[in-house]
Design an enzyme around this catalytic site. Structure first.
Site, mmCIF file in Angstrom:
data_model
loop_
_atom_site.group_PDB
_atom_site.id
_atom_site.type_symbol
_atom_site.label_atom_id
_atom_site.label_comp_id
_atom_site.label_asym_id
_atom_site.label_seq_id
_atom_site.Cartn_x
_atom_site.Cartn_y
_atom_site.Cartn_z
ATOM 1 N N LYS A 276 -11.508 37.376 -27.280
ATOM 2 C CA LYS A 276 -10.962 37.866 -26.017
ATOM 3 C C LYS A 276 -10.232 39.188 -26.252
ATOM 4 O O LYS A 276 -9.699 39.406 -27.329
ATOM 5 C CB LYS A 276 -9.929 36.866 -25.473
ATOM 6 C CG LYS A 276 -10.484 35.589 -24.883
ATOM 7 C CD LYS A 276 -9.338 34.734 -24.338
ATOM 8 C CE LYS A 276 -9.829 33.383 -23.852
ATOM 9 N NZ LYS A 276 -10.755 33.461 -22.705
ATOM 10 N N ARG B 123 -15.714 23.334 -22.720
ATOM 11 C CA ARG B 123 -16.789 22.403 -22.366
ATOM 12 C C ARG B 123 -17.380 21.739 -23.608
ATOM 13 O O ARG B 123 -17.845 20.606 -23.549
ATOM 14 C CB ARG B 123 -17.855 23.141 -21.543
ATOM 15 C CG ARG B 123 -18.548 24.259 -22.278
ATOM 16 C CD ARG B 123 -19.242 25.238 -21.346
ATOM 17 N NE ARG B 123 -18.289 26.160 -20.714
ATOM 18 C CZ ARG B 123 -18.631 27.116 -19.846
ATOM 19 N NH1 ARG B 123 -19.895 27.273 -19.486
ATOM 20 N NH2 ARG B 123 -17.718 27.909 -19.334
#
Ligand code: BES
Ligand code: MN
Ligand code: ZN
Length: 492
Positions: free
Chosen positions: A274, A348
């Site tokens: 990020k 996830r």
């Protein structure tokens, strides 16, 4: 904060602050007129001058200058008389606590109007005050600088059933303590709040009748073939944990529920790193797990008639030399394979393990909470969580529980149109979608692991962490989702 129930006469209250809740219509009431007379007409004059209309969240503070024993009088708005909601009472409790703290008042008295001495209202007022009183001061060297109300007196008039009210206050206290635990876990810096720390906190906080905690370390996680958790953990120096909590009611369980929380203790993105700005608040990425631990911690006292399984897969997501790489393929314990296209879609991957384990227990329903996608923030902002479900009845109940809790949910579709977006060239599916509808493709990914079990997914990426102060929480971790789940559990 201590909450007391006491029989009172408004004109005799000695607290530093006397809070009187009013609706738009209540401004004309006898009580307000009596108080105004006591203050030699200054209350009425101020209402006029300020244009105070008793809006929900609004208030009007008046110094009594010795005209009555209370130091200040606070009119607290409840909104329109016709469409009063439970949440307005919670807001009123929060406004009272906030104004009292501003005055450095040690004690405030909130007057419960005679027609509203019902347990739901009492609970909401107490809860609002307690939620407003939360502070995270562990790392302040001048810990005293955070003013907070010490004692809130809920003033009732003679003749009400105090046992019922006492139970209502207890319920508020339980909810607020579950929320405070979740907030503390989120607010703790990420190098302290590791997977091992989360597990220790779960062990320390989840004790009592019928509640058991089991923590799986790396070896057991390998034995159980929790391949998503292992893959995400590859790039970290900290070992993962899989936290397993179970509450069993004393009597027969009417239902069995599974609660699952994302426990990424820090999300750097992994090799799909990020940018710095997006990492600043990424200690928030275990907020789902924190909410589940918070809920579990109060179940012995709440005593719902349901068996509740709480699962939190925990690790940070970091990019060292051993880190998983875009293009890697994970083989899950069910045999399903996932191509990892972006290591920043890690939530996830670890939820897939937990959903698989939970589904194998065939619960009546399972609910996961996860700070899953930035896309959900784009869609719904920071005030609402996305709700996805394969079961309309469960979705409706969650929506109603959220409304009562003052936690906004908005249902988004598990749109079959986007299923092809998560198809992989080499594996069964891949962990990112086609670029748009990111909150939906993430939910569709999770759905691959739930089978036929009624399931709901709350994407709490927006509301889990506040960049501005609200009435019910300061900046930082909010504990979002805890009270919605507690509402659901207490209805069973
Ligand atoms: N933890 C983030 C989602 C998030 C973003 C939570 C901002 C709170 C605030 C999640 O793991 C993530 O990085 N998601 C990616 C998914 C993408 C790579 C498909 C995202 O939303 O950008
Ligand atoms: Mn991520
Ligand atoms: Zn994440």
């Amino acid at each position: 904060m201590e909450i007391k129930l006491r029989e009172i006469t408004p004109a005799r209250v000695r607290s530093a602050l006397l809070a009187v809740p009013v609706t738009d219509r209540g401004l004309e009431d006898r009580l307000v007129r009596t108080l105004d007379r006591g203050l030699h007409g200054r209350l009425g004059a101020l209402v006029k001058k300020s244009g105070f209309k008793a809006k929900s969240g609004g208030s009007l503070l008046v110094a009594t200058h010795g005209a009555m024993p209370a130091g200040h009088l606070l009119l607290v708005g409840l909104g329109k008389h016709e469409d009063k909601r439970l949440h307005d009472w919670r807001v009123a409790g929060a406004v009272t606590a906030r104004e009292a703290a501003r005055l450095w008042a040690d004690e405030a008295t909130f007057m419960l109007p005679l027609d509203q001495q019902v347990d739901a209202v009492v609970s909401a007022v107490a809860e609002g005050a307690l939620l407003n009183g939360y502070r995270f001061t562990r790392y302040r060297s001048n810990g005293n600088s955070a003013a907070a109300l010490r004692t809130l007196v809920l003033g009732r008039t003679a003749g009400t059933r105090s046992a019922v009210l006492a139970r209502a206050v207890k319920r508020a206290r339980l909810a607020a303590s579950a929320v405070a635990l979740a907030r503390d876990l989120v607010n703790e810096p990420p190098s302290t709040a590791t997977a091992a720390y989360l597990a220790e906190q779960a062990l320390a906080s989840c004790q009592g009748q019928g509640l058991e905690v089991e923590v799986w370390g790396k070896r057991k996680i390998q034995q159980m073939k929790l391949a998503g958790l292992l893959a995400v953990n590859q790039g970290s120096r900290e070992e993962p944990r899989f936290i397993h909590m179970r509450y069993r009611p004393k009597g027969p369980a009417r239902k069995k529920l599974a609660l699952i929380g994302k426990g990424i203790t820090f999300d750097s993105g992994g090799l799909s790193l990020k940018p710095a700005r997006s990492m600043e608040t990424m200690k928030l990425d275990m907020a789902g797990g924190a909410a589940v631990i918070g809920v579990m911690s109060v179940l012995p006292e709440l005593a719902p008639e349901a068996e509740v399984l709480g699962l939190v897969p925990a690790t940070d997501n970091l990019p060292d030399g051993g880190a998983q790489k875009p293009g890697d393929i994970i083989r899950y314990r069910s045999g399903k394979t996932v191509e990892v296209m972006n290591t920043d879609a890690e939530g996830r991957l670890i939820l897939a393990d937990a959903l698989t384990l939970a589904a194998a227990e065939k619960p009546d329903c399972m609910i996961n909470l996860a700070t899953l996608t930035g896309a959900c923030i784009v869609a719904l902002g920071n005030e609402l969580a996305g709700l996805f479900s394969n079961d309309d009845a469960l979705a409706d109940r969650l929506m109603a529980c959220g409304r009562d809790a003052g936690e906004g949910l908005w249902r988004l579709p598990l749109a079959a149109e986007y299923r092809e977006d998560i198809k992989s060239n080499v594996a069964d599916i891949k962990n990112v979608g086609g670029g748009s509808a990111g909150a939906i493709t993430a939910a569709l990914f999770l759905q691959e692991f739930v089978g036929e079990v009624p399931w709901a997914h709350l994407d709490i990426a927006g509301p889990a962490f506040a960049s501005k102060e609200h009435l019910t929480h300061p900046k930082g971790g909010t504990g979002f989702g805890v009270r919605t789940l507690l509402n659901l559990l207490s209805e069973i």
